[in-house]
Scaffold this motif. Structure first.
Motif, PDB file in Angstrom:
ATOM      1  N   ASP A   1      -6.434   1.351   6.758  1.00 19.07           N
ATOM      2  CA  ASP A   1      -7.293   2.434   7.234  1.00 19.07           C
ATOM      3  C   ASP A   1      -8.163   2.931   6.090  1.00 19.07           C
ATOM      4  O   ASP A   1      -7.642   3.313   5.038  1.00 19.07           O
ATOM      5  CB  ASP A   1      -6.409   3.567   7.757  1.00 19.07           C
ATOM      6  CG  ASP A   1      -7.169   4.615   8.548  1.00 19.07           C
ATOM      7  OD1 ASP A   1      -8.336   4.894   8.210  1.00 19.07           O
ATOM      8  OD2 ASP A   1      -6.578   5.161   9.506  1.00 19.07           O
ATOM      9  N   PRO A   2      -9.491   2.940   6.254  1.00 17.54           N
ATOM     10  CA  PRO A   2     -10.354   3.451   5.178  1.00 17.54           C
ATOM     11  C   PRO A   2     -10.013   4.877   4.769  1.00 17.54           C
ATOM     12  O   PRO A   2     -10.243   5.259   3.615  1.00 17.54           O
ATOM     13  CB  PRO A   2     -11.759   3.375   5.781  1.00 17.54           C
ATOM     14  CG  PRO A   2     -11.665   2.336   6.838  1.00 17.54           C
ATOM     15  CD  PRO A   2     -10.279   2.431   7.388  1.00 17.54           C
ATOM     16  N   ALA A   3      -9.430   5.638   5.702  1.00 17.46           N
ATOM     17  CA  ALA A   3      -9.067   7.020   5.385  1.00 17.46           C
ATOM     18  C   ALA A   3      -7.609   7.151   4.958  1.00 17.46           C
ATOM     19  O   ALA A   3      -7.143   8.270   4.684  1.00 17.46           O
ATOM     20  CB  ALA A   3      -9.328   7.913   6.601  1.00 17.46           C
ATOM     21  N   GLY A   4      -6.889   6.044   4.898  1.00 21.66           N
ATOM     22  CA  GLY A   4      -5.477   6.092   4.550  1.00 21.66           C
ATOM     23  C   GLY A   4      -5.234   5.879   3.072  1.00 21.66           C
ATOM     24  O   GLY A   4      -6.162   5.782   2.268  1.00 21.66           O
ATOM     25  N   GLN A   5      -3.966   5.791   2.718  1.00 23.67           N
ATOM     26  CA  GLN A   5      -3.557   5.562   1.335  1.00 23.67           C
ATOM     27  C   GLN A   5      -3.050   4.134   1.189  1.00 23.67           C
ATOM     28  O   GLN A   5      -2.316   3.635   2.037  1.00 23.67           O
ATOM     29  CB  GLN A   5      -2.475   6.566   0.926  1.00 23.67           C
ATOM     30  CG  GLN A   5      -2.951   8.021   0.934  1.00 23.67           C
ATOM     31  CD  GLN A   5      -1.892   8.970   0.396  1.00 23.67           C
ATOM     32  OE1 GLN A   5      -0.784   8.559   0.045  1.00 23.67           O
ATOM     33  NE2 GLN A   5      -2.228  10.241   0.334  1.00 23.67           N
TER      34      GLN A   5
ATOM     35  N   GLY B   1      -0.562   9.769   4.630  1.00 21.69           N
ATOM     36  CA  GLY B   1       0.202  10.370   3.547  1.00 21.69           C
ATOM     37  C   GLY B   1       0.648  11.785   3.802  1.00 21.69           C
ATOM     38  O   GLY B   1       0.890  12.554   2.862  1.00 21.69           O
ATOM     39  N   ARG B   2       0.800  12.154   5.084  1.00 24.04           N
ATOM     40  CA  ARG B   2       1.211  13.516   5.423  1.00 24.04           C
ATOM     41  C   ARG B   2       2.598  13.510   6.060  1.00 24.04           C
ATOM     42  O   ARG B   2       2.857  14.221   7.018  1.00 24.04           O
ATOM     43  CB  ARG B   2       0.204  14.143   6.386  1.00 24.04           C
ATOM     44  CG  ARG B   2      -1.220  14.199   5.847  1.00 24.04           C
ATOM     45  CD  ARG B   2      -2.105  15.097   6.706  1.00 24.04           C
ATOM     46  NE  ARG B   2      -2.101  14.714   8.100  1.00 24.04           N
ATOM     47  CZ  ARG B   2      -2.953  13.849   8.646  1.00 24.04           C
ATOM     48  NH1 ARG B   2      -3.861  13.257   7.886  1.00 24.04           N
ATOM     49  NH2 ARG B   2      -2.895  13.559   9.935  1.00 24.04           N
ATOM     50  N   GLY B   3       3.512  12.690   5.535  1.00 16.34           N
ATOM     51  CA  GLY B   3       4.837  12.588   6.113  1.00 16.34           C
ATOM     52  C   GLY B   3       4.845  11.609   7.265  1.00 16.34           C
ATOM     53  O   GLY B   3       3.891  10.860   7.493  1.00 16.34           O
ATOM     54  N   ALA B   4       5.909  11.627   8.052  1.00 16.15           N
ATOM     55  CA  ALA B   4       6.043  10.680   9.152  1.00 16.15           C
ATOM     56  C   ALA B   4       5.403  11.191  10.432  1.00 16.15           C
ATOM     57  O   ALA B   4       5.158  10.427  11.361  1.00 16.15           O
ATOM     58  CB  ALA B   4       7.520  10.381   9.407  1.00 16.15           C
TER      59      ALA B   4
END
Length: 523
Positions: free
Chosen positions: A379-383, A424-427
């Motif tokens: 995801d381009p917005a992910g980590q 990256g905001r938890g599960a």
């Protein structure tokens, strides 16, 4: 700006066969690159380990017991709502290239239960429409065959039906039109000699005469690339579903991929020499040892060591070929300037045994090799480089895609979005304590007197499987016994644990029952 989606799905793949899942004996460089640049689920599991129902669960976000596709041969109702429907209504260009398998590929009706009347042909679904759009007989030699769109939400559909080099549908029509000399030379009857391979003797592998560029796998990549170009020209957000029918058996990796991996050099699963099998596995092994194993069908069987080595090697060759085609599609995505706006997903519809516990193919034994699927989300917005260790289910993919697209979920979705984990905001809501796996089989085997019906509960620590009509079951400690070689079902020391898991299974099944009076309606 709405993100694009490019979903790669393969048919029948152990997660453990990929480099990004720890296999250092195979070349899956392009899939591994997606995992390094994105997020990977380590414990994603099927809603059911059967092709049609789990594909229907992926597209609807619902369990087989509620969407109605309980086993192969029952089509998904054309009235069912999919997340692709929702994306299309939100303005997405939607395309399906390759294998769909939301409808039956054969003209055979579902098998009736013993003593029941035969399946009425007008009872395939409660919603009107054509339920033979994926049937091989509809397409064979028929240049007028077509798919009525939207097809489960897809505006553009190009099919490759069934497996190996004999795939039908739009693919075979293309092969007849552009390579007529090759169209008549597919299948085991026209195969190149491969005398050293046992699997060729019962039709589960053959050395295809098709060059790599003309194989269904390459054609699917070619047509997906054209859909990316069409989306670029249109300037609209897109959802492209690139669905490869392989590495499912029968194995026909073309050209250099046939013998890229040597059977004598592959590594057998750690469970191959396991002892004290549960009754149904013992039955399969006894069938083999008496020379009565049925090896020419789609069903699982107990294999010899040589058969397992060949299946692993040829399956890995097919997978490396798929990986190369994924690399081609990704190169075009970059060349079109779309990579930074596109979420790329890789998964499979279910796993396979591939020698696990001496088994090949798939069947009603819920070993990890069968129920665990790869799930990679770039995801381009992910980590980059994140790994999710918790439990996920196939039904979680639909709500996650909808959330990422900013499209509201619809009535009846049972999955939980894992998008918070990707970012990256938890599960997020997908942090499951348990997963239920359903199986309602067509076949009567294992020495049972009726088709297999079973339910499995997975927790972080255990796997419990119960079967209709028998007193025994399976219980494994997933941490202490990761290869599931010691069945604790009859161990008095875990009686309290087993009772607790049985109660948990019952409660989870209650939670998964249909509660929506209009499950296909927009929320």
């Amino acid at each position: 700006m709405k993100p694009n989606f490019l979903v790669f799905i393969v048919d029948q793949l152990c997660a453990s066969h990929l480099g990004c899942y720890g296999n250092d004996r195979i070349d899956t460089a392009n899939i591994d690159a997606l995992a390094r640049a994105g997020w990977r689920a380590d414990d994603c599991n099927v809603a059911t380990p059967i092709c049609m129902p789990n594909r229907a669960s992926l597209l609807t976000g619902r369990m087989p017991s509620v969407h109605g596709v309980r086993h192969n041969g029952i089509p998904l109702s054309l009235g069912a709502r999919t997340f692709v429907d929702a994306l299309r209504e939100a303005g997405y260009m939607t395309s399906l290239i390759g294998k769909s398998h939301l409808q039956n590929m054969t003209a055979k009706p579902p098998l009736p239960a013993p003593g029941a009347p035969r399946w009425p042909r007008d009872a395939e679904a409660a919603f009107p429409g054509d339920y033979r759009q994926e049937c091989v007989a509809t397409w064979h030699g028929n240049d007028e065959a077509a798919v009525t769109t939207p097809f489960y939400g897809f505006d553009h559909v190009e099919l490759a039906i069934e497996h190996g080099d004999q795939a039908e549908g739009h693919y075979r029509r293309w092969l007849r039109a552009y390579h007529p000399e090759l169209a008549e030379r597919v299948g085991p009857g026209h195969a190149l000699p491969a005398p050293d391979y046992v699997l060729t003797s019962f039709g589960q592998a053959w050395r295809s005469r098709l060059p790599e560029a003309c194989h269904p796998t390459a054609w699917i990549a070619d047509r997906t690339i054209e859909r990316l170009r069409a989306a670029k020209r249109a300037g609209r957000p897109f959802f492209a579903y690139c669905s490869f029918p392989d590495p499912h058996h029968p194995y026909t990796p073309p050209g250099r991929y046939w013998d890229m991996y040597k059977p004598e050099e592959v590594e057998l699963p750690a469970s191959f020499h396991s002892q004290d099998p549960p009754p149904h596995l013992r039955w399969l092994r006894e069938q083999r040892d008496r020379g009565q194993a049925v090896k020419h069908t789609m069903a699982c069987f107990a294999a010899t060591e040589r058969e397992a080595r060949e299946a692993i090697a040829l399956g890995q060759g097919s997978l490396s070929f798929i990986d190369a085609q994924i690399g081609r599609v990704m190169a075009q995505l970059r060349a079109l300037g779309l990579e930074d706006d596109t979420v790329v997903v890789f998964t499979s519809d279910h796993g396979e045994f591939a020698g696990d516990h001496q088994l090949l193919f798939k069947g009603s034994l819920h070993y990890r090799s069968l129920i665990r699927t790869p799930l990679v989300w770039r995801d381009p917005a992910g980590q980059a480089g994140r790994v999710h260790r918790g439990l996920l289910s196939t039904i979680d993919i639909a709500p996650t895609i909808l959330e990422r697209a900013g499209v509201p979920a619809y009535n009846g979705i049972q999955g939980r979005s894992f998008l918070a984990g990707v970012h990256g905001r938890g599960a997020g809501g997908a942090d499951r304590e348990a997963v239920v796996i359903e199986e309602d089989g067509q076949r009567t085997y294992f020495g049972f007197d009726a088709p297999v019906r079973m339910r499995t509960l997975l927790t972080a620590g255990h796997r419990l499987s119960v079967y209709r009509g028998v007193e025994w079951g399976e219980l494994y400690d997933r941490a202490a016994d990761p290869h599931e070689t010691r069945n604790l079902w009859h161990d008095p020391a875990v009686a309290t644990l087993k009772a607790g898991l049985m109660e948990r299974l019952a409660r989870e099944m209650l939670d998964l029952m249909e509660t929506n009076p209009a499950p296909t309606a927009v929320a």
